[in-house]
Scaffold this active site. Sequence first.
Site: not given
Length: 312
Positions: A10, A58, A83, A109, A117, A167
């Site tokens: 990322r 989104e 998302f 991610h 998460d 991530r």
Amino acid sequence: MSDVKKIATRESYGKALLELGKLHDDVVVLDADLACATKTGVFQKEFPERHIDCGIAESNMIGVAAGFAASGKVPFASSFAMFAAGRAFEQIRNSVGYPHLNVKIGATHAGISVGEDGATHQCNEDIALMRTIPGMVIINPSDGVEAEAAVRAAYEHVGPVYMRFGRFAIPVINDPEDYKFELGKGVVLREGKDVTIIASGLPVAACLEAAERLAEDGIDAKVVNIHTIKPLDEELIIASAKETGKVVTVEEHSVIGGLGSAVCDVLSENAPTKVMKIGVNDTFGESGPAAELIKKYGLDADSIYNKIKNFV
């Protein structure tokens, strides 16, 4: 590989967007209130007039991206994979895929390496979803160097592109000085005659390490990095399967519908071969440190080594 440079893909996504923005005025970056996490914030700082925060919406962001593409811009719509691919699937299918618009989706991610998460954010289904959309290009880079090259290639390609980023910081295995990215072409990282390891994304580095350990046991493993899952390098996969007679696929994604399924589709039609798929086995993830989750779900070098040794 503790002494090897590590970087999250990322991070490379954000860096590549900034460089593209300097070179091309038609680049527009959209985000869904996650510019810090997706690393599009570096582009926002340099080109605030070409960065739009669409908020936590989104599906609407994909619609905005489609509008920009229809107007001649090259939009990069960015959010977490869960998302970007999950929540906005309908808009990607109908507003981007169906009219074949020039929208680039930067999905960060992805996979279980999202870590703490937890299961709701650990998207292990995105590649399967995107594979079903006609004309969608899917790129899953193996390290930071390849990620930057992938973003540049996505810009040059005319049509929808889904890019998958992580991530977690992972080893840099490619040389930035001489690495060449070719859309739809796999990369042979190691030659071998006993088994072919076909990997994509985060586990590629671990597969190289596992191959070295297998060599110590007298098992000569060929390692192939498939950074473009669609279109797939069918020619390389078929040739490698015929060469070694056994194939192992490794991915930080569900074993249903991802790289392994794509490889099996090709081989069942062209070169029936015994295949073992290593990935997330029809289960949700869980909250925990990324490194521990990678080990628990069998995507670390030790686990890959043991599974392949038993398979061969």
